[in-house]
Enzyme design. Structure first.
Site, PDB file in Angstrom:
ATOM      1  N   ASP A 287       0.828  -1.204   0.000  1.00  0.00           N
ATOM      2  CA  ASP A 287       0.000   0.000   0.000  1.00  0.00           C
ATOM      3  C   ASP A 287       0.863   1.254   0.000  1.00  0.00           C
ATOM      4  O   ASP A 287       1.934   1.297   0.614  1.00  0.00           O
ATOM      5  CB  ASP A 287      -0.888  -0.024   1.245  1.00  0.00           C
ATOM      6  CG  ASP A 287      -1.847   1.139   1.307  1.00  0.00           C
ATOM      7  OD1 ASP A 287      -2.642   1.289   0.370  1.00  0.00           O
ATOM      8  OD2 ASP A 287      -1.801   1.883   2.300  1.00  0.00           O
ATOM      9  N   GLU A 330       1.077  -0.531  -5.219  1.00  0.00           N
ATOM     10  CA  GLU A 330      -0.002   0.440  -5.398  1.00  0.00           C
ATOM     11  C   GLU A 330       0.668   1.812  -5.430  1.00  0.00           C
ATOM     12  O   GLU A 330       0.961   2.406  -4.407  1.00  0.00           O
ATOM     13  CB  GLU A 330      -1.017   0.339  -4.256  1.00  0.00           C
ATOM     14  CG  GLU A 330      -2.264   1.192  -4.466  1.00  0.00           C
ATOM     15  CD  GLU A 330      -2.282   2.464  -3.638  1.00  0.00           C
ATOM     16  OE1 GLU A 330      -2.881   3.461  -4.093  1.00  0.00           O
ATOM     17  OE2 GLU A 330      -1.690   2.466  -2.544  1.00  0.00           O
TER      18      GLU A 330
END
Length: 589
Positions: A287, A330
């Protein structure tokens, strides 16, 4: 674990030493708290003082401390305050709001040796990801969560039935606030107790592998929750976090890890290794990678050299230790070579989310048919950079919350008109180079934005538009799996061709993908009027077989499905009549 490697940031197995490790008749506890004045381990077994061993390390052997017992570290910090903290390396935790760790032994019971031996990074294989939040996919009648063990009977079979190859699970490491969705963590090594025990999570992953479904876990290497019992000021000083508030506090109100410190690097990369090694995860989706590239994710503030070097070192180490596991970034930036190996100047990821494709594509489908005539570049621009990285095309949870509307709800127009456009959108997504990711609920055109406290709106399947949409998505996924033109040469520019992108005034385009024998082509009418006599020159002379038409009545359209497998005579051109908001898919051999 090599202690020198821990201090210098090179260890990937810190969890083998730190945390609570049982032995016959008791448990050995070890915690790193270099500035602490005194540390006790406090649990259901009593209170025991710990002693310093290595620099900054506190240890204790406690007879009678058994698996299943809760405990904390009572740390008298450098500031004189006494605070009870959960174990940074704790392998299980109590259900929130109880912040205690639990003594837990390593999960057993895996029977997936054949799966692990055969798995790959899927560069030249189908890779179709179903993103799920475990607590809100489905719930029991009383609104309570299914356990890992119960979901093992439901979720892998669902993925198999509907043509997905992998599950991506939103963060499972323990976290205090449901509304953070797991992205603000307190127990980095502890599977959340919301859904059961570590052994039950192992049972779930084992069940996925038995069904042929890979498991990707969301991993949060950037920041952590501010709850006092967690990592914040663990020894009375900013130990895991940056000391300066300007860089120590994230935009989400959490604490940023200080990646320049060797012990912190080892904590994070050992955590990544733990989920891959101990729980047999098939990959990690990391993330907020932009925050590891630039200072707080802002290119204007420049590259953050220490975090970038940490990221390269972690990825290189994970690739060496887990060569068939998948590492996904990401990342919303255009920083180069994210998916190149570290030894070739890259960041060492295998895939990167193509958020540019996602934004442009959804923006196009929000527009009126008249506006689309002047914005076909929203669709064609992605092919200008498609070969720069190994991309995944994501319609993730982030695109289904916070007033953004769900994917089908984003489509232009009123209720009835959204469904044919969404069918054309997903066919376009399938034919476009890049692996696929879609969030739960999108497969049956959920209209309500996702809410982590409620299950998906399965009740809408009683309405024909939603039920037929799921039929369409199943058929499209099956076509994707069965035709190697979609994925065999995914990242080879020579295997892609625009058959038409020169007629924006028609709201039309067509794409060809080369496979092992022939390939697949799709043609689209993104306008609100019928497109007649639409002629395409084929990339090779051959026989065409219609695989799918988004306007078939079985999908909610108005076109009758022809006899299965009927091929057109060999030709070098194709002329089509396409209904409004539709697309067709052919195999050409």
């Amino acid at each position: 674990m090599d202690m020198q490697a821990f201090y210098t940031g090179h260890a990937f197995d810190a969890y083998e030493f730190f945390g609570a490790h049982t032995y016959f008749g008791g448990t050995h506890f070890a915690v790193w708290a270099p500035a602490a004045q005194y540390v006790q381990v406090v649990g259901e077994f009593g209170e025991y003082g710990m002693h310093r061993t290595y620099a900054g390390v506190w240890e204790a052997d406690v007879n009678g401390a058994d698996a299943g017992m809760a405990y904390q570290y009572r740390v008298t910090g450098a500031n004189g305050r006494c605070v009870d903290h959960c174990d940074p390396y704790g392998f299980a935790m109590k259900l929130r709001p109880d912040g205690r760790s639990i003594i837990a032994e390593r999960p057993t019971g895996f029977a997936d040796e054949a799966w692990l031996a055969a798995r790959s990074k899927n560069y030249d294989k189908p890779f179709n990801i179903y993103e799920v939040h475990m607590g809100s996919w489905q719930q029991k009648e009383d609104g309570s969560w299914y356990t890992y063990a119960e979901l093992a009977e439901l979720l892998p079979a669902y993925c198999k039935k509907y043509g997905y190859t992998h599950l991506e699970l939103m963060p499972l490491a323990e976290y205090p606030f449901d509304g953070s969705w797991g992205y603000q963590t307190t127990g980095f090594f502890a599977p959340t107790s919301r859904y059961g025990t570590p052994d039950e999570l192992a049972q779930f992953i084992n069940a996925c592998h038995k069904q042929g479904i890979g498991v990707i876990l969301d991993f949060v290497p950037v920041h952590f929750a501010v709850d006092e019992y967690g990592l914040k000021e663990f020894d009375g000083t900013p130990l895991y976090e940056y000391p300066a508030a300007s860089v120590g506090q994230s935009e989400w109100g959490s604490c940023n890890f200080m990646h320049s410190r060797g012990e912190i690097r080892c904590f994070i990369q050992s955590c990544a290794d733990y989920w891959l090694r101990v729980f047999h995860a098939d990959g990690l989706r990391m993330d907020a990678v932009s925050r590891l590239i630039y200072w707080q994710g802002d290119p204007n503030r420049g590259v953050n050299g220490s975090t970038l070097e940490f990221l390269k070192g972690m990825n290189a180490g994970l690739q060496q230790r887990h060569p068939t596991a998948i590492l996904i970034a990401e990342d919303s930036t255009n920083f180069p070579k994210v998916t190149a190996p570290v030894e070739y100047g890259g960041l060492g990821f295998d895939y990167k989310w193509d958020l540019g494709w996602m934004n442009d594509t959804l923006d196009y489908f929000k527009k009126t048919p008249e506006e689309r005539k002047h914005n076909l570049s929203k669709l064609t621009f992605s092919m200008m950079y498609a070969w720069n990285e190994h991309y995944i095309l994501p319609f993730s949870h982030d695109e289904n919350v916070h007033g953004k509307a769900t994917i089908v709800q984003k489509m232009y127009g009123e209720y009835e008109g959204k469904f044919p456009q969404a069918r054309a959108l997903y066919l376009y997504m399938a034919i476009h180079p890049g692996k696929k990711l879609d969030f739960m609920g999108n497969e049956f055109a959920q209209l309500r934005e996702w809410d982590e406290s409620r299950e998906q709106d399965w009740s809408v399947l009683k309405y024909p538009n939603h039920d037929s949409f799921r039929v369409f998505r199943k058929a499209l996924n099956e076509a994707y799996l069965q035709n190697d033109g979609f994925w065999l040469r995914e990242y080879d520019p020579a295997a892609f061709r625009w058959l038409d992108c020169a007629h924006p005034e028609k709201n039309a385009c067509a794409i060809w993908r080369q496979g092992s024998e022939g390939g697949v082509l799709a043609a689209f009418n993104f306008g609100d009027t019928e497109l007649t006599d639409y002629e395409l020159t084929l990339p090779q002379k051959g026989k065409l077989t219609l695989l799918l038409d988004t306007d078939w009545t079985s999908f909610g359209g108005s076109t009758t499905k022809p006899a299965k497998g009927k091929a057109l005579p060999a030709a070098d051109k194709l002329t089509l009549n396409l209904p409004p908001f539709s697309g067709v898919l052919y195999a050409l051999i």
